[in-house]
Design a protein around this motif. Structure first.
Motif, short mmCIF file in Angstrom:
data_model
loop_
_atom_site.label_atom_id
_atom_site.label_comp_id
_atom_site.label_asym_id
_atom_site.label_seq_id
_atom_site.Cartn_x
_atom_site.Cartn_y
_atom_site.Cartn_z
N VAL A 1 0.85 -1.19 0.00
CA VAL A 1 0.00 0.00 0.00
C VAL A 1 0.89 1.25 0.00
O VAL A 1 0.67 2.19 -0.77
N GLY B 1 2.23 2.04 -3.26
CA GLY B 1 1.23 2.36 -4.26
C GLY B 1 0.96 1.23 -5.24
O GLY B 1 0.32 1.44 -6.27
N TRP B 2 1.42 0.02 -4.91
CA TRP B 2 1.23 -1.13 -5.80
C TRP B 2 -0.13 -1.79 -5.60
O TRP B 2 -0.62 -2.48 -6.47
N ILE B 3 -0.72 -1.61 -4.41
CA ILE B 3 -2.08 -2.08 -4.13
C ILE B 3 -2.80 -0.97 -3.38
O ILE B 3 -2.16 -0.03 -2.88
N GLU B 4 -4.12 -1.08 -3.32
CA GLU B 4 -4.90 -0.11 -2.57
C GLU B 4 -5.97 -0.82 -1.78
O GLU B 4 -6.44 -1.89 -2.18
N VAL C 1 -9.71 -1.11 -0.56
CA VAL C 1 -11.00 -0.74 -1.15
C VAL C 1 -12.10 -1.06 -0.14
O VAL C 1 -11.92 -1.91 0.73
N TYR D 1 -8.29 -5.51 -0.60
CA TYR D 1 -7.24 -4.86 -1.36
C TYR D 1 -7.35 -5.25 -2.83
O TYR D 1 -7.86 -6.33 -3.14
N ARG D 2 -6.84 -4.39 -3.71
CA ARG D 2 -6.73 -4.73 -5.13
C ARG D 2 -5.46 -4.09 -5.68
O ARG D 2 -4.96 -3.10 -5.15
N ILE D 3 -4.98 -4.66 -6.76
CA ILE D 3 -3.76 -4.16 -7.40
C ILE D 3 -4.06 -2.84 -8.11
O ILE D 3 -5.18 -2.62 -8.59
N THR D 4 -3.08 -1.95 -8.16
CA THR D 4 -3.20 -0.68 -8.86
C THR D 4 -2.50 -0.79 -10.22
O THR D 4 -1.83 -1.79 -10.51
N ALA D 5 -2.61 0.26 -11.01
CA ALA D 5 -1.90 0.29 -12.30
C ALA D 5 -0.39 0.18 -12.07
O ALA D 5 0.30 -0.52 -12.82
N ARG E 1 0.40 -3.43 -11.39
CA ARG E 1 0.38 -4.23 -12.63
C ARG E 1 1.67 -4.03 -13.41
O ARG E 1 2.23 -4.98 -13.96
#
Length: 105
Positions: free
Chosen positions: A53, A56-59, A61, A72-76, A79
């Motif tokens: 987090v 900035g690789w995941i956020e 939610v 959590y989910r992956i961010t751009a 990816r």
């Protein structure tokens, strides 16, 4: 992006987060994706999630269904890190195969 060598645990955590998941779901998914090789302890997982987090690789939610569990989910950016890691691993594999083929000559 300069390739960053990921640990197996981080790689499988990132792969697990194409859709929002809570910690236990991430643990199960990482174990399934790795054919049982990667088993994440809760302390390892939650420490890694905090670091991911921060990078900035995941956020985080909002939990689906209004539950209290963090999801959590992956961010751009995450990816992009996974794609760079896949390219790095392909290069390692290709180089290793080329060298080992030369041994048998």
């Amino acid at each position: 992006m300069e390739p960053i060598a990921l640990t197996e645990a981080v790689f499988y955590i990132l792969l697990s987060l194409g859709e929002p998941l809570h910690g236990y779901g991430i643990m199960q998914n990482a174990e399934a994706l790795s054919n049982g090789r990667v088993r994440l302890a809760a302390g390892t997982l939650y420490g890694a999630l905090g670091t991911l987090v921060d990078k900035g690789w995941i956020e985080e939610v909002p939990a689906s269904g209004g539950g209290r569990k963090r999801e959590y989910r992956i961010t751009a950016a995450g990816r992009s890190v996974v794609e760079a890691e896949l390219a790095r691993l392909r290069e390692l594999l290709e180089n290793g195969e080329r060298v080992v083929e030369g041994w048998s000559r």
